[in-house]
Each structure stands twice: as structure tokens, then as C-alpha cells.
Motif scaffolding. Structure first.
Motif, short mmCIF file in Angstrom:
data_model
loop_
_atom_site.label_atom_id
_atom_site.label_comp_id
_atom_site.label_asym_id
_atom_site.label_seq_id
_atom_site.Cartn_x
_atom_site.Cartn_y
_atom_site.Cartn_z
N PRO A 208 9.77 34.52 18.30
CA PRO A 208 10.11 34.55 16.87
C PRO A 208 11.35 33.73 16.53
CG PRO A 208 9.53 36.74 17.64
CD PRO A 208 9.65 35.88 18.85
N MET A 209 12.35 33.76 17.42
CA MET A 209 13.57 33.00 17.13
C MET A 209 13.29 31.51 17.12
SD MET A 209 16.62 35.07 19.10
CE MET A 209 17.88 34.15 18.21
N LEU A 210 12.51 31.05 18.09
CA LEU A 210 12.16 29.63 18.12
C LEU A 210 11.28 29.26 16.94
CD1 LEU A 210 12.67 27.13 19.80
CD2 LEU A 210 10.64 27.67 21.17
N THR A 211 10.42 30.18 16.53
CA THR A 211 9.57 29.95 15.35
C THR A 211 10.40 29.74 14.10
OG1 THR A 211 7.73 31.24 16.27
CG2 THR A 211 7.80 30.97 13.88
N LEU A 212 11.40 30.59 13.90
CA LEU A 212 12.26 30.45 12.72
C LEU A 212 13.05 29.14 12.78
CD1 LEU A 212 13.57 34.12 12.37
CD2 LEU A 212 11.91 32.94 10.91
N ALA A 213 13.41 28.70 13.99
CA ALA A 213 14.08 27.41 14.12
C ALA A 213 13.15 26.27 13.72
CB ALA A 213 14.56 27.22 15.56
N TYR A 214 11.88 26.37 14.12
CA TYR A 214 10.89 25.36 13.71
C TYR A 214 10.79 25.29 12.18
CZ TYR A 214 8.94 25.18 18.49
OH TYR A 214 8.74 25.01 19.84
N ILE A 215 10.71 26.46 11.55
CA ILE A 215 10.60 26.50 10.09
C ILE A 215 11.83 25.88 9.45
CG2 ILE A 215 10.49 28.06 8.10
CD1 ILE A 215 8.88 29.99 9.93
N GLY A 216 13.01 26.22 9.96
CA GLY A 216 14.24 25.66 9.42
C GLY A 216 14.31 24.16 9.60
N ILE A 217 13.96 23.66 10.78
CA ILE A 217 13.97 22.22 11.04
C ILE A 217 13.01 21.50 10.11
CG2 ILE A 217 13.39 20.44 12.74
CD1 ILE A 217 14.37 22.40 14.90
N PHE A 218 11.82 22.06 9.96
CA PHE A 218 10.81 21.45 9.10
C PHE A 218 11.32 21.36 7.66
CE2 PHE A 218 6.91 20.79 6.80
CZ PHE A 218 6.07 20.14 7.69
N ALA A 219 11.96 22.45 7.18
CA ALA A 219 12.48 22.47 5.81
C ALA A 219 13.59 21.46 5.62
CB ALA A 219 12.97 23.88 5.46
N VAL A 220 14.48 21.33 6.61
CA VAL A 220 15.59 20.38 6.51
C VAL A 220 15.08 18.95 6.53
CG1 VAL A 220 17.62 19.48 7.70
CG2 VAL A 220 17.32 21.95 7.47
N VAL A 221 14.21 18.65 7.48
CA VAL A 221 13.68 17.30 7.60
C VAL A 221 12.88 16.92 6.36
CG1 VAL A 221 12.08 15.84 8.92
CG2 VAL A 221 13.65 17.36 10.12
N TYR A 222 12.21 17.91 5.77
CA TYR A 222 11.38 17.65 4.59
C TYR A 222 12.21 17.21 3.39
CZ TYR A 222 7.00 18.08 1.99
OH TYR A 222 5.87 17.81 1.27
#
Length: 400
Positions: free
Chosen positions: A283-297
Motif C-alpha cells: 500500500p505504501m508503494l502504491t500511494l507513492a505511485y499515485i503521488g508520482i503520477f499526479a506530480v508528473v501529470y
């Protein structure tokens, strides 16, 4: 304001499509490998390239993208709730009908197409999610964290208690586990790859039941991610880059990745260590993926690239089912019968090709119609057959 709203919606669509791609990479092995063989952890393929890919998939992919879908399911519930209230509709009856339809789709999918169906579980847990529809963001966050931690805490406690027992259960040796895995792979290859459709249905039903009960231990984790998505939506965290997003990336990425590396690379971990790595790290890595995707977007150049995921993302329900149908035609005896014959590295290439075709298919379809075919059927049931107005996009569709 309209531009920000549109960007938020396309971000969710793109993230959904990205998750769909990752889930496909994880799921394809279940179409060509016995469920029991996977459970025993038997390695069927040699070659350094296969080992590297499986190692990469175990650390980066497996389990994380399903949790992104879980996150988006909760996020989508809040969007649908807000949309229903804005239009003067009663949310609960709409959502209940939506879940019932999802449950029916899931049962049909699991029995007649692929036993690894996730729709059934999402529908069941969706009814529990309804209980939290009126909760404040802080309450959602507390319940989310509690549910995400309950399984590792319980398993850790049980492991520590059982460690004092002198009559511990002796696990299978690695050689015995491999032998059992090979046996089940050969049995299932004879059924799925060469058997009649009736034989496949019987075996698929058995696997569907086994898979269903295997998933029960993950219910708190999935519901926890539902609530985390609802919390993010109510707090408008993904609407713009905030400090909390950067914290998620740094903390979730570092700790989550470290725990996943420990789980995959270190042999002989105690059961409590595996529980923490699996139920906390993922779950922690999943939330990091979501955060990275949002920032890059937020970056225009990257947004133009990531936007291609929005097309299959808008038709995620249809594309998820199409992936199962296509893999059935490729791997089962009523199609090409490739079951057990495709190495993991070529499975990955196959996923890339199929998903690229789905991007093209989705883009062409959406130019002509506002909804995918299965989304349209789902919406007809949800709104009791109300037609979809031409050109109208459903931006608040739930993920599977």
C-alpha cells in the motif's frame, strides 16, 4: 475552474488506464499458469531474462496496481455521490444498483471467462463502503489506516504466539513445493490447454472458488484503499500538487520499496516479516505511485504522453473484460491453446501489444460513442435504462 476540473478528470482517467496496464501485466500469468503452481511458488521457466522480469514484477508490479484500482474505486464513489447530489438524485439506490450489476458481471466473468475475477470482490466490499459515505475525511483516514494495518498486526501477533509452540508445522521443502507445482501445472495444462469447454468450466469453477477464498485475507487491505481513495477525493488532494503528495512519494516510495525488496530478495523471512512487507509495503508503494503520477501529470510535456492511458481508462470496465476474453482465446483449448507454452518475458510483450491495441480501439470508439459497450450496459442498469445523451461523457465512472 473548468480547466482545473477537466485536468483532474483526465488525471483520474489516465491513472485508471495506467493501473489497468499494470494489472494486466500481473494477471496474464494466471491465464497460463496453474493457480496451485503459483501458490506453491514453483519456478517453471529458466533463463536470466525471465528471472529478471519476474523479480522486477514481484517488486514493482504485483499487487500494487490492483490497489490503485481499489483507491480509485473509493475515489469514484465520492465523485458519483457528489454528482448525484448536484443533480438532485438519491445516491444510495443508484449505487446499490451499480454494485448489484457489478456483482452479476463478476460472477459471470469468474465462472465463464476467467477465475481470477476481481469484480465480485469489489461489489461485495462496495456495500461495506456505503457505510462510510457520510463520514468526514478524518474519519475515513482513521478507518483506512486501521484496516490497512489490521492484517499485519494480527498475523504478527499470531506468529509471535505460535513461535512459543514446540510442535510447529513443518513447511514443504523447496524441492517438494516445486514438484507439487509442476504436477498441478501439467494437470491444468491438460484441462485448460487441451480439454473440452465443459472440463474447463468445471476446473474454472473450482479455481474461482479457491481464488475467492484466497482473496478474503486481502479484504481489509482493499477496503482500506477504498477509504483512502474516498479520503483523497473529499480532501481534494489530487486536485493539485501539495505537501502531502510529496510526503507520500518520499515516505511511501522509500519505505514501501524497501519492504518489497526485503520480501522478494530475502529468503527465510519469518511469517510476521512477510506479513509486514506484503500488507504494509505494497500500500505504501502504491500511494507513492499515485503521488508520482499526479506530480508528473502536472507537467505539460508528460501530460501529453500519459494522456494516452485515459482512453482505455475511460473504458476500463470494457477493457478489463476484453483482456480476459482475449487471453481465453489465446491460452485455452477453445482458442489457440497456448496454455503453459509462453515464457514470462514473452507474456510481457504480449500484454504490451494487446494493451496498445486497446488504446487504439478505445480512442476510436470514444470518438463515436461516449461510453464503452459494457459501461453502457452497466449504466442502463444503474439508472434503470435512462439513455445516455449524445456527446455526454461519464467522468465519475467507478473503477473495477
Amino acid at each position: 475552474m473548468a480547466t482545473v476540473q477537466h485536468q483532474r478528470i483526465t488525471l483520474i482517467d489516465s491513472l485508471r488506464g495506467f493501473a489497468l496496464f499494470g494489472i494486466f501485466l500481473a494477471n496474464i500469468s494466471f491465464f497460463t499458469t496453474s493457480l496451485q503452481t503459483i501458490s506453491f511458488g514453483a519456478e517453471l521457466w529458466s533463463g536470466w531474462y525471465n528471472e529478471i522480469f519476474l523479480l522486477f514484477r514481484g517488486i514493482v508490479i504485483d499487487g500494487k496496481f490492483m490497489l490503485i484500482f481499489s483507491f480509485l474505486f473509493g475515489f469514484g464513489m465520492v465523485l458519483l455521490q457528489e454528482s448525484s447530489l448536484a443533480k438532485g438524485r438519491k445516491f444510495t439506490p443508484i449505487y446499490v444498483r451499480r454494485l448489484i450489476a457489478l456483482l452479476v458481471f463478476g460472477i459471470i466473468h469468474g465462472i465463464f471467462i476467467w477465475y481470477g475475477d476481481i469484480l465480485t470482490h469489489y461489489a461485495i466490499l462496495g456495500f461495506l463502503l456505503l457505510i462510510f459515505q457520510r463520514c468526514k475525511p478524518k474519519t475515513l483516514l482513521i478507518w483506512s489506516l486501521s484496516l490497512l494495518l489490521i492484517v499485519p498486526v494480527l498475523l504478527t501477533g499470531a506468529s509471535l504466539i505460535s513461535s512459543t509452540d514446540t510442535n510447529e508445522f513443518e513447511p514443504l521443502s523447496k524441492a517438494d513445493a516445486h514438484q507439487m507445482g509442476v504436477y498441478f501445472q501439467e494437470r491444468d495444462a491438460a484441462i485448460y490447454g487441451e480439454g473440452t469447454y465443459q472440463q474447463i468450466i468445471v476446473q474454472r469453477l473450482n479455481d474461482y472458488i479457491s481464488s475467492f477464498f484466497n482473496m478474503l485475507v486481502f479484504y481489509p487491505q482493499i477496503l482500506g484503499m477504498f477509504l483512502m481513495g474516498a479520503y483523497f477525493c473529499k480532501r481534494r488532494i489530487l486536485h493539485e500538487v501539495r505537501r502531502i503528495t510529496m510526503m507520500l512519494i518520499i515516505l511511501g516510495g522509500s519505505v514501501g520499496l524497501a519492504l518489497q525488496l526485503i520480501m522478494v530478495l530475502i529468503e527465510g523471512l519469518p511469517s510476521w516479516g512477510e506479513a509486514v512487507a506484503l500488507f504494509v509495503g505494497a500500500p505504501m508503494l502504491t500511494l507513492a505511485y499515485i503521488g508520482i503520477f499526479a506530480v508528473v501529470y502536472q507537467k505539460r510535456a508528460w501530460r501529453n504522453v500519459l494522456h494516452i492511458f485515459s482512453y482505455p481508462g475511460k473504458m476500463a470496465f470494457t477493457n478489463y473484460l476484453l483482456q480476459s476474453i482475449l487471453c481465453g482465446l489465446l491460452f485455452y483449448s477453445y482458442g489457440l491453446g497456448w496454455y503453459g507454452t509462453i515464457e514470462p518475458i514473452w507474456q510481457m510483450l504480449l500484454v504490451i501489444i494487446i494493451f496498445a491495441l486497446q488504446i487504439v480501439f478505445s480512442k476510436i470508439w470514444l470518438k463515436r460513442l461516449p461510453l464503452g459497450p459494457f459501461e453502457y450496459i452497466w449504466r442502463l442498469f444503474t439508472y434503470w435504462g435512462n439513455p445516455v445523451k449524445k456527446g455526454r461523457m461519464v467522468n465519475n465512472q467507478l473503477t473495477k
